[in-house]
Enzyme design. Structure first.
Site, PDB file in Angstrom:
ATOM      1  N   ARG A   1      -2.289  -5.893  -8.103  1.00 54.83           N
ATOM      2  CA  ARG A   1      -1.184  -6.834  -7.877  1.00 54.83           C
ATOM      3  C   ARG A   1      -1.096  -7.864  -8.993  1.00 54.83           C
ATOM      4  NH1 ARG A   1      -2.966  -8.210  -1.943  1.00 54.83           N
ATOM      5  NH2 ARG A   1      -4.844  -8.159  -3.189  1.00 54.83           N
TER       6      ARG A   1
ATOM      7  N   SER B   1      -2.860  -7.593   3.270  1.00 57.59           N
ATOM      8  CA  SER B   1      -3.111  -7.400   4.706  1.00 57.59           C
ATOM      9  C   SER B   1      -3.491  -8.723   5.358  1.00 57.59           C
ATOM     10  CB  SER B   1      -4.246  -6.396   4.915  1.00 57.59           C
ATOM     11  OG  SER B   1      -3.902  -5.159   4.358  1.00 57.59           O
TER      12      SER B   1
ATOM     13  N   LYS C   1     -15.472  -7.785   4.571  1.00 59.87           N
ATOM     14  CA  LYS C   1     -14.375  -8.113   5.503  1.00 59.87           C
ATOM     15  C   LYS C   1     -14.728  -7.696   6.928  1.00 59.87           C
ATOM     16  CE  LYS C   1     -10.743  -7.308   2.033  1.00 59.87           C
ATOM     17  NZ  LYS C   1      -9.692  -6.361   1.600  1.00 59.87           N
TER      18      LYS C   1
ATOM     19  N   HIS D   1       0.844  -1.204   0.000  1.00 59.09           N
ATOM     20  CA  HIS D   1       0.000   0.000   0.000  1.00 59.09           C
ATOM     21  C   HIS D   1       0.880   1.256   0.000  1.00 59.09           C
ATOM     22  CE1 HIS D   1      -3.114  -2.582   2.345  1.00 59.09           C
ATOM     23  NE2 HIS D   1      -3.589  -2.428   1.122  1.00 59.09           N
TER      24      HIS D   1
HETATM   25  O1  PNS Z   1      -8.691  -2.661   0.518  1.00 60.64           O
HETATM   26  P1  PNS Z   1     -10.008  -3.151  -0.008  1.00 60.64           P
HETATM   27  O2  PNS Z   1     -10.751  -3.944   1.056  1.00 60.64           O
HETATM   28  O3  PNS Z   1      -9.895  -3.903  -1.300  1.00 60.64           O
HETATM   29  O4  PNS Z   1     -10.866  -1.828  -0.342  1.00 60.64           O
HETATM   30  C1  PNS Z   1     -12.182  -1.918  -0.819  1.00 60.64           C
HETATM   31  C2  PNS Z   1     -12.912  -0.595  -0.559  1.00 60.64           C
HETATM   32  C3  PNS Z   1     -12.926  -0.278   0.945  1.00 60.64           C
HETATM   33  C4  PNS Z   1     -12.224   0.519  -1.308  1.00 60.64           C
HETATM   34  C5  PNS Z   1     -14.371  -0.788  -1.091  1.00 60.64           C
HETATM   35  O5  PNS Z   1     -15.009  -1.827  -0.403  1.00 60.64           O
HETATM   36  C6  PNS Z   1     -15.177   0.507  -0.971  1.00 60.64           C
HETATM   37  O6  PNS Z   1     -15.084   1.356  -1.829  1.00 60.64           O
HETATM   38  N1  PNS Z   1     -15.949   0.641   0.130  1.00 60.64           N
HETATM   39  C7  PNS Z   1     -16.737   1.828   0.384  1.00 60.64           C
HETATM   40  C8  PNS Z   1     -18.221   1.602   0.092  1.00 60.64           C
HETATM   41  C9  PNS Z   1     -18.474   1.666  -1.401  1.00 60.64           C
HETATM   42  O7  PNS Z   1     -18.331   2.697  -2.045  1.00 60.64           O
HETATM   43  N2  PNS Z   1     -18.864   0.520  -1.966  1.00 60.64           N
HETATM   44  C10 PNS Z   1     -19.117   0.385  -3.385  1.00 60.64           C
HETATM   45  C11 PNS Z   1     -17.817   0.167  -4.151  1.00 60.64           C
HETATM   46  S1  PNS Z   1     -18.135  -0.073  -5.817  1.00 60.64           S
END
Ligand code: PNS
Length: 169
Positions: A90, A128, A41, A17
């Site tokens: 990745r 993570s 998660k 990150h």
């Molecule tokens: O590190 P991650 O878990 O891959 O990140 C995913 C994250 C937190 C960026 C995604 O779940 C997110 O954008 N969450 C916020 C809520 C949202 O906007 N959901 C719709 C995404 S299309």
């Protein structure tokens, strides 16, 4: 001013990150790293802990800010007048999920482009979840996460183990 938002669950932030954040900071005037909720998660660290980890790890990066948000990424990007959402890619396995999110976010907020930076090969394997697994099984996480948060992770793993032991008694 070109603002980029770098979202993630960062549970915890890894060197992978940090590599993406560092590189995004060379491409945009301001990078806002935002700790968000991934409904798929259940985090080990609180939102405050995750923000604190990134703040400490990014100290000295002058155009990087750290924030948290509980709503939609598309709305957050709009509030911050972000030109771009920056995500790290990745491997091919990341692509389908990221592609789906990018298309959804474009539908919700057509003013912000999702852009992908390919991870430096050194960090291709890193996640993570892997860091948490190694720490929970007593492995060495040095080099996987910024040095300044290694002890915090180990402390949390100990706390969880103690709670589990108490629960069994
Ligand atoms: O590190 P991650 O878990 O891959 O990140 C995913 C994250 C937190 C960026 C995604 O779940 C997110 O954008 N969450 C916020 C809520 C949202 O906007 N959901 C719709 C995404 S299309």
């Amino acid at each position: 001013m070109k603002v980029a938002v770098c979202p993630g669950s960062f549970d915890p932030v890894t060197q992978g990150h940090m590599d993406i954040i560092r590189r995004a900071a060379t491409l945009f005037d301001k990078v806002i790293v935002v700790v968000m909720t991934n409904v798929a998660k259940s985090p080990m660290f609180t939102q405050e802990e995750r923000v604190d980890f990134i703040r400490r790890a990014s100290a000295g990066m002058e155009n990087v800010e750290v924030d948290c948000f509980k709503g939609l990424l598309a709305d957050y990007a709009r509030q911050k007048h972000a030109t771009a959402i920056v995500k790290g890619l990745r491997a091919l396995s990341d692509f389908e999920y990221e592609f789906q999110m990018a298309l959804t976010n474009r539908k919700l907020n057509p003013d912000t482009e999702t852009t992908f930076l390919t991870t430096t090969s050194e960090y291709m394997y890193l996640s993570s979840s892997l860091v948490k697994q190694v720490a929970q099984l007593g492995g060495d996480i040095t080099g996987f996460v910024p040095d300044c948060i290694v002890d915090d992770i180990l402390r949390k793993v100990d706390e969880i183990k103690q709670c589990e032991r108490k629960a069994v008694k």
